[in-house]
Design a protein around this motif. Structure first.
Motif, PDB file in Angstrom:
ATOM      1  N   THR A   1     -16.198  -8.932   4.891  1.00 19.60           N
ATOM      2  CA  THR A   1     -14.906  -9.498   4.504  1.00 19.60           C
ATOM      3  C   THR A   1     -14.732  -9.490   2.991  1.00 19.60           C
ATOM      4  OG1 THR A   1     -14.754 -10.875   6.489  1.00 19.60           O
ATOM      5  CG2 THR A   1     -13.524 -11.611   4.561  1.00 19.60           C
TER       6      THR A   1
ATOM      7  N   ASN B   1      -8.306  -7.780   3.092  1.00 19.42           N
ATOM      8  CA  ASN B   1      -8.543  -9.209   2.897  1.00 19.42           C
ATOM      9  C   ASN B   1      -8.381  -9.593   1.433  1.00 19.42           C
ATOM     10  OD1 ASN B   1     -10.638 -11.617   2.412  1.00 19.42           O
ATOM     11  ND2 ASN B   1      -9.913 -11.700   4.521  1.00 19.42           N
TER      12      ASN B   1
ATOM     13  N   LYS C   1      -4.156 -10.256   2.978  1.00 23.01           N
ATOM     14  CA  LYS C   1      -3.762 -10.038   4.374  1.00 23.01           C
ATOM     15  C   LYS C   1      -4.673 -10.829   5.310  1.00 23.01           C
ATOM     16  CE  LYS C   1      -1.521  -5.562   3.758  1.00 23.01           C
ATOM     17  NZ  LYS C   1      -1.538  -5.561   2.295  1.00 23.01           N
ATOM     18  N   LYS C   2      -4.235 -10.986   6.537  1.00 23.70           N
ATOM     19  CA  LYS C   2      -4.907 -11.880   7.483  1.00 23.70           C
ATOM     20  C   LYS C   2      -6.240 -11.325   7.986  1.00 23.70           C
ATOM     21  CE  LYS C   2      -3.728 -14.730  11.500  1.00 23.70           C
ATOM     22  NZ  LYS C   2      -2.730 -14.980  12.563  1.00 23.70           N
ATOM     23  N   LEU C   3      -6.440 -10.028   7.864  1.00 26.54           N
ATOM     24  CA  LEU C   3      -7.634  -9.401   8.428  1.00 26.54           C
ATOM     25  C   LEU C   3      -8.915  -9.901   7.763  1.00 26.54           C
ATOM     26  CD1 LEU C   3      -9.094  -7.199  10.124  1.00 26.54           C
ATOM     27  CD2 LEU C   3      -8.688  -5.639   8.208  1.00 26.54           C
ATOM     28  N   SER C   4      -9.904 -10.244   8.609  1.00 21.49           N
ATOM     29  CA  SER C   4     -11.268 -10.517   8.154  1.00 21.49           C
ATOM     30  C   SER C   4     -12.209  -9.856   9.151  1.00 21.49           C
ATOM     31  CB  SER C   4     -11.553 -12.021   8.092  1.00 21.49           C
ATOM     32  OG  SER C   4     -12.944 -12.254   7.975  1.00 21.49           O
TER      33      SER C   4
ATOM     34  N   ILE D   1      -7.683 -12.395  18.660  1.00 20.93           N
ATOM     35  CA  ILE D   1      -7.367 -11.486  17.549  1.00 20.93           C
ATOM     36  C   ILE D   1      -5.906 -11.067  17.666  1.00 20.93           C
ATOM     37  CG2 ILE D   1      -7.924  -9.280  16.460  1.00 20.93           C
ATOM     38  CD1 ILE D   1     -10.735  -9.530  17.709  1.00 20.93           C
TER      39      ILE D   1
ATOM     40  N   GLU E   1      -3.649  -8.859  12.420  1.00 18.88           N
ATOM     41  CA  GLU E   1      -4.975  -8.591  11.856  1.00 18.88           C
ATOM     42  C   GLU E   1      -5.353  -7.122  12.032  1.00 18.88           C
ATOM     43  OE1 GLU E   1      -7.996 -11.845  12.855  1.00 18.88           O
ATOM     44  OE2 GLU E   1      -6.318 -12.376  14.157  1.00 18.88           O
TER      45      GLU E   1
END
Length: 443
Positions: free
Chosen positions: A319, A325, A329-332, A370, A374
């Motif tokens: 991450t 990230n 942005k929301k992605l991890s 998820i 994401e």
């Protein structure tokens, strides 16, 4: 009466290893819920991967401070627990330091164990400071709220407790070894470069009390090891065991190479073959459920991806290096792996509760754990895969779930849908006909 402690020890040992065995069976069962995939090719490269990455921890030292400290803790965990064999034999047969007759070798072993124990205590202290005082960004990320944050600290407390008990056990043993004229069964054995400085704490206490404390330290140490071993199932530290198979079965293909769906590949080959008979397709069984494109739940992933989920160390290196990230942005990628493991555990409990059969619970990994937001934030740059110290691939899960969104639900974002429409109509991603594609040269 002398046999009572031996019997009690045997019972504790059977319970500890028995419960561990049952949990290992659950993990294997859950991993096997995934789709079968062949990862038995190129055994030589796989063994090399496992030796370099899992055993040698070559990817850990890319961040040298954490890497070297982790190697110390890892070595301490493996080497000091060699002593566990002696403890088990002593506990079962009522002996004391059964390996003492090997002489100088035994002295060297005990001395190295003690030095490692101190190094482990130092390393764990640094880890606690990094997590709770310095508060490195990847350790206070929103992914680690609640249990995951506590889990990281609990395991460090375990290490401190086990190493402290080991040194106290040796220090009290050394004190009793030095009683003038000898005391009970405490023969002179071992070399204690660290415990010799702790032993004076017991001066002034009666020999009987020190022996009682020694037995207490011994019991707490072995029971602590068994509790720690069984705690692994509930902890991110399961990677201590699973890092080895995970690196062995890791994908050996170049990181930018994605797999193709066999069913789609077969259809494309059929379309491209001018001699193929379009009516010669394989017959379809009447009640056969068509295979799913991509993955919406853990059962749609392959077993290596599920093994990845259980192996995740939650270190956050993926991450912290993820460009999506970093830009808010929301992605991890770490959360992708944690969510996959949480859903897999939920499915496993469902199977346990329903006598070995999964009963649909109206929940899926996609959406309930998820979100599409994401998944579409991912740039597929492979930074997370490159950074992972045990060769986990969050990207493979992301791509399979994207594949489901596109091919099963036609739920791709508008720019991607526009691109695919252009390719279908114009043979290129741009919305210009083939005849107009070179008009720019006239300007």
């Amino acid at each position: 009466m002398s046999y009572l402690s031996n019997v009690l020890f045997a019972i504790v040992l059977i319970i500890g290893f028995g419960y561990f065995y049952l949990n290992v069976k659950k993990i294997i069962r859950n991993i096997n819920l995934g789709i079968d995939i062949n990862r038995k090719d190129n055994a030589k490269a796989r063994w090399r991967n496992m030796a370099m990455i899992a055993l040698g921890q070559s990817k850990m030292v890319k961040r040298p401070v954490a890497g070297i400290l982790h190697i110390i803790v890892y070595a301490g965990f493996i080497i000091i627990n060699i002593e566990l064999l002696e403890i088990i034999i002593d506990g079962l047969f009522g002996t004391h330091r059964i390996f003492a007759p090997i002489g100088v070798v035994y002295d060297i072993l005990i001395a190295s164990f003690e030095i490692l124990a101190v190094l482990v205590l130092f390393s764990v202290t640094v880890f606690l400071i990094r997590r709770n005082i310095i508060k490195l960004k990847r350790f206070i990320h929103s992914d680690l709220k609640g249990w995951p944050k506590g889990d990281a600290n609990y395991i460090l407390y375990f290490e401190v407790t086990l190493m402290t008990l080991f040194l106290l056990m040796n220090a009290s043993d050394l004190h009793l070894q030095n009683v003038p004229g000898g005391f009970s069964h405490f023969i002179k054995a071992g070399s204690f470069p660290i415990s010799q400085f702790i032993a004076p704490v017991f001066n002034g206490l009666s020999n009987e009390l020190v022996m009682l404390l020694n037995e207490a330290f011994w019991w707490l140490h072995i029971v602590g090891i068994l509790v720690f071993m069984n705690y692994l199932y509930f902890s991110k530290h399961l990677h201590i065991l699973l890092a080895f198979p995970n690196t062995y079965f890791a994908n050996l293909n170049p990181q930018g190479q994605f797999d193709n769906l066999a069913s789609v590949t077969a259809e494309v080959k059929l379309m491209m073959d001018p001699n193929a008979d379009p009516f010669a397709a394989a017959p379809v069984t009447e009640n056969e459920v068509p295979s799913k494109f991509g993955a919406s739940d853990v059962q749609d992933l392959n077993w290596v991806q599920l093994l990845n989920a259980y192996t995740c160390t939650e270190c956050g290196r993926c991450t912290s290096s993820c460009p999506a990230n970093q830009t808010g942005k929301k992605l991890s990628p770490r959360k992708i792996m944690m969510d996959t493991r949480d859903r897999l555990e939920e499915v496993g409990k469902n199977i346990d509760a329903n006598k070995g059969v999964f009963v649909p619970d109206n929940k899926t990994l996609l959406n309930d754990y998820i979100t599409p937001e994401e998944l579409w934030a991912c740039t597929s740059c492979n930074a997370c895969v490159e950074e992972c110290p045990v060769n986990i691939s969050p990207l493979s899960i992301i791509m399979d779930m994207r594949r489901y969104l596109v091919m099963e639900q036609s739920a791709a974002p508008m720019p991607i849908n526009a691109m695919m429409t252009n390719i279908e109509n114009n043979g290129a991603p741009w919305q210009y006909s083939q005849q107009d594609r070179l008009n720019w040269k006239n300007d």
